[in-house]
Design a protein around this motif. Structure first.
Motif, PDB file in Angstrom:
ATOM      1  N   ASN A  68     -31.371 -22.980  41.042  1.00  0.00           N
ATOM      2  CA  ASN A  68     -30.095 -23.142  40.396  1.00  0.00           C
ATOM      3  C   ASN A  68     -29.982 -23.806  39.043  1.00  0.00           C
ATOM      4  O   ASN A  68     -29.241 -23.574  37.894  1.00  0.00           O
ATOM      5  CB  ASN A  68     -29.170 -23.713  41.483  1.00  0.00           C
ATOM      6  N   GLU A  69     -30.459 -25.031  38.868  1.00  0.00           N
ATOM      7  CA  GLU A  69     -30.579 -25.820  37.716  1.00  0.00           C
ATOM      8  C   GLU A  69     -31.443 -25.136  36.583  1.00  0.00           C
ATOM      9  O   GLU A  69     -30.900 -25.392  35.637  1.00  0.00           O
ATOM     10  CB  GLU A  69     -31.127 -27.215  38.239  1.00  0.00           C
ATOM     11  N   THR A  70     -32.327 -24.503  37.033  1.00  0.00           N
ATOM     12  CA  THR A  70     -33.083 -23.874  35.936  1.00  0.00           C
ATOM     13  C   THR A  70     -32.169 -22.748  35.248  1.00  0.00           C
ATOM     14  O   THR A  70     -32.209 -22.530  33.956  1.00  0.00           O
ATOM     15  CB  THR A  70     -34.270 -23.133  36.465  1.00  0.00           C
ATOM     16  N   LEU A 121     -34.482 -17.849  53.878  1.00  0.00           N
ATOM     17  CA  LEU A 121     -35.486 -19.102  54.084  1.00  0.00           C
ATOM     18  C   LEU A 121     -34.843 -19.924  55.126  1.00  0.00           C
ATOM     19  O   LEU A 121     -35.453 -20.483  56.049  1.00  0.00           O
ATOM     20  CB  LEU A 121     -35.526 -19.760  52.709  1.00  0.00           C
ATOM     21  N   SER A 122     -33.552 -20.064  55.399  1.00  0.00           N
ATOM     22  CA  SER A 122     -33.040 -20.796  56.245  1.00  0.00           C
ATOM     23  C   SER A 122     -32.990 -20.040  57.695  1.00  0.00           C
ATOM     24  O   SER A 122     -33.284 -20.806  58.695  1.00  0.00           O
ATOM     25  CB  SER A 122     -31.163 -20.996  56.134  1.00  0.00           C
ATOM     26  N   VAL A 180     -35.495 -26.312  51.740  1.00  0.00           N
ATOM     27  CA  VAL A 180     -34.912 -24.809  51.228  1.00  0.00           C
ATOM     28  C   VAL A 180     -33.683 -25.247  50.170  1.00  0.00           C
ATOM     29  O   VAL A 180     -33.770 -24.574  49.137  1.00  0.00           O
ATOM     30  CB  VAL A 180     -34.410 -24.070  52.399  1.00  0.00           C
ATOM     31  N   ALA A 181     -32.875 -26.105  50.301  1.00  0.00           N
ATOM     32  CA  ALA A 181     -31.715 -26.633  49.563  1.00  0.00           C
ATOM     33  C   ALA A 181     -32.545 -27.093  48.313  1.00  0.00           C
ATOM     34  O   ALA A 181     -31.940 -26.856  47.097  1.00  0.00           O
ATOM     35  CB  ALA A 181     -31.031 -27.340  50.206  1.00  0.00           C
ATOM     36  N   SER A 182     -33.474 -27.777  48.176  1.00  0.00           N
ATOM     37  CA  SER A 182     -34.043 -28.303  47.273  1.00  0.00           C
ATOM     38  C   SER A 182     -34.702 -27.121  46.191  1.00  0.00           C
ATOM     39  O   SER A 182     -34.436 -27.424  45.077  1.00  0.00           O
ATOM     40  CB  SER A 182     -35.085 -29.347  47.348  1.00  0.00           C
ATOM     41  N   LEU A 183     -35.311 -26.139  46.737  1.00  0.00           N
ATOM     42  CA  LEU A 183     -35.928 -25.170  45.964  1.00  0.00           C
ATOM     43  C   LEU A 183     -34.764 -24.209  45.575  1.00  0.00           C
ATOM     44  O   LEU A 183     -34.730 -23.994  44.456  1.00  0.00           O
ATOM     45  CB  LEU A 183     -36.699 -24.343  47.061  1.00  0.00           C
ATOM     46  N   SER A 184     -33.741 -24.249  46.155  1.00  0.00           N
ATOM     47  CA  SER A 184     -32.478 -23.222  45.717  1.00  0.00           C
ATOM     48  C   SER A 184     -31.938 -24.085  44.710  1.00  0.00           C
ATOM     49  O   SER A 184     -31.441 -23.573  43.790  1.00  0.00           O
ATOM     50  CB  SER A 184     -31.548 -23.191  46.802  1.00  0.00           C
ATOM     51  N   PHE A 185     -31.656 -25.438  44.859  1.00  0.00           N
ATOM     52  CA  PHE A 185     -31.259 -26.166  43.808  1.00  0.00           C
ATOM     53  C   PHE A 185     -32.024 -26.247  42.511  1.00  0.00           C
ATOM     54  O   PHE A 185     -31.549 -26.090  41.340  1.00  0.00           O
ATOM     55  CB  PHE A 185     -31.168 -27.846  43.933  1.00  0.00           C
ATOM     56  N   LEU A 211     -25.874 -16.131  43.495  1.00  0.00           N
ATOM     57  CA  LEU A 211     -26.948 -15.344  43.527  1.00  0.00           C
ATOM     58  C   LEU A 211     -28.031 -16.176  44.354  1.00  0.00           C
ATOM     59  O   LEU A 211     -29.032 -15.613  44.903  1.00  0.00           O
ATOM     60  CB  LEU A 211     -27.652 -15.376  41.817  1.00  0.00           C
ATOM     61  N   VAL A 212     -28.215 -17.491  44.000  1.00  0.00           N
ATOM     62  CA  VAL A 212     -29.152 -18.522  44.825  1.00  0.00           C
ATOM     63  C   VAL A 212     -28.700 -18.341  46.318  1.00  0.00           C
ATOM     64  O   VAL A 212     -29.680 -18.423  47.104  1.00  0.00           O
ATOM     65  CB  VAL A 212     -28.953 -19.909  44.195  1.00  0.00           C
ATOM     66  N   ALA A 213     -27.517 -17.754  46.751  1.00  0.00           N
ATOM     67  CA  ALA A 213     -27.133 -17.814  48.305  1.00  0.00           C
ATOM     68  C   ALA A 213     -28.154 -16.825  48.898  1.00  0.00           C
ATOM     69  O   ALA A 213     -28.475 -17.286  50.264  1.00  0.00           O
ATOM     70  CB  ALA A 213     -25.598 -17.667  48.286  1.00  0.00           C
ATOM     71  N   VAL A 214     -28.585 -15.930  48.499  1.00  0.00           N
ATOM     72  CA  VAL A 214     -29.281 -14.871  49.267  1.00  0.00           C
ATOM     73  C   VAL A 214     -30.720 -15.399  49.503  1.00  0.00           C
ATOM     74  O   VAL A 214     -30.961 -15.176  50.787  1.00  0.00           O
ATOM     75  CB  VAL A 214     -29.415 -13.575  48.427  1.00  0.00           C
ATOM     76  N   GLY A 215     -31.262 -16.025  48.667  1.00  0.00           N
ATOM     77  CA  GLY A 215     -32.566 -16.638  48.969  1.00  0.00           C
ATOM     78  C   GLY A 215     -32.488 -17.901  50.175  1.00  0.00           C
ATOM     79  O   GLY A 215     -33.227 -17.937  51.013  1.00  0.00           O
ATOM     80  N   THR A 216     -31.251 -18.394  49.825  1.00  0.00           N
ATOM     81  CA  THR A 216     -31.089 -19.549  51.077  1.00  0.00           C
ATOM     82  C   THR A 216     -30.886 -19.117  52.304  1.00  0.00           C
ATOM     83  O   THR A 216     -31.487 -19.729  53.187  1.00  0.00           O
ATOM     84  CB  THR A 216     -29.844 -20.323  50.463  1.00  0.00           C
ATOM     85  N   PHE A 217     -30.108 -17.974  52.195  1.00  0.00           N
ATOM     86  CA  PHE A 217     -29.933 -17.260  53.723  1.00  0.00           C
ATOM     87  C   PHE A 217     -31.290 -17.095  54.389  1.00  0.00           C
ATOM     88  O   PHE A 217     -31.569 -17.252  55.325  1.00  0.00           O
ATOM     89  CB  PHE A 217     -29.171 -16.209  53.642  1.00  0.00           C
TER      90      PHE A 217
END
Length: 162
Positions: free
Chosen positions: A118-120, A151-152, A110-115, A143-149
């Motif tokens: 993020n990086e893109t 999926l987590s 999840v964190a890698s996908l979020s990263f 912005l990325v935190a919403v998807g991270t929550f």
């Protein structure tokens, strides 16, 4: 002569012991207060600590001349991952009791996908939009935190059947 500790502590030792006991009591009260917060708020607190760690690491690495912002961002991600996983496993999703290697691996995915997202977005903000590296990273982390929550909660830390 006996090697056992003296039966009576010095005043300094009593003060240190009392201070340690009080600190432990206060820490336990703080943890209980945190556990009583709604899950989304616990996630925001942990995510905020991880984002602050990430942002601080980016700022320090770039300011120290340790590489361009995109490289610094990758290193900052790895530093912040430890803060994020521990905080989410032990606080945000504590009731799931999902503190296993499997949940750590899922959360790393999840964190890698979020990263990657993020990086893109960060590359676009820096190279196409020419935004400031610090403020663009701050906005992207939110912005990325919403998807991270999402999926987590529903995958990475989901309680697994026994």
């Amino acid at each position: 002569r006996s090697n056992s500790a003296p039966a009576i502590c010095s005043p300094a030792m009593k003060t240190i012991a009392a201070c340690a006991a009080m600190t432990t009591f206060k820490a336990q009260n703080l943890l209980n207060s945190l556990y009583s917060l709604p899950q989304a708020l616990r996630f925001i607190l942990v995510g905020g600590a991880a984002a602050a760690t990430h942002l601080l690491a980016v700022g320090v690495l770039v300011a120290a001349g340790r590489g361009p912002p995109l490289l610094a961002n990758g290193l900052a991600f790895l530093i912040a991952f430890g803060v994020s996983y521990c905080g989410h496993a032990w606080l945000s999703f504590a009731e799931h009791q999902a503190r296993t290697w499997a949940s750590a691996a899922r959360f790393f995915a999840v964190a890698s996908l979020s990263f990657a997202v993020n990086e893109t977005l960060y590359a676009i903000a820096l190279q196409r939009l020419h935004w400031h590296y610090f403020w663009s990273q701050a906005a992207i982390l939110v912005l990325v935190a919403v998807g991270t929550f999402t999926l987590s909660k529903f995958w990475a830390f989901k309680a697994q059947p026994q």
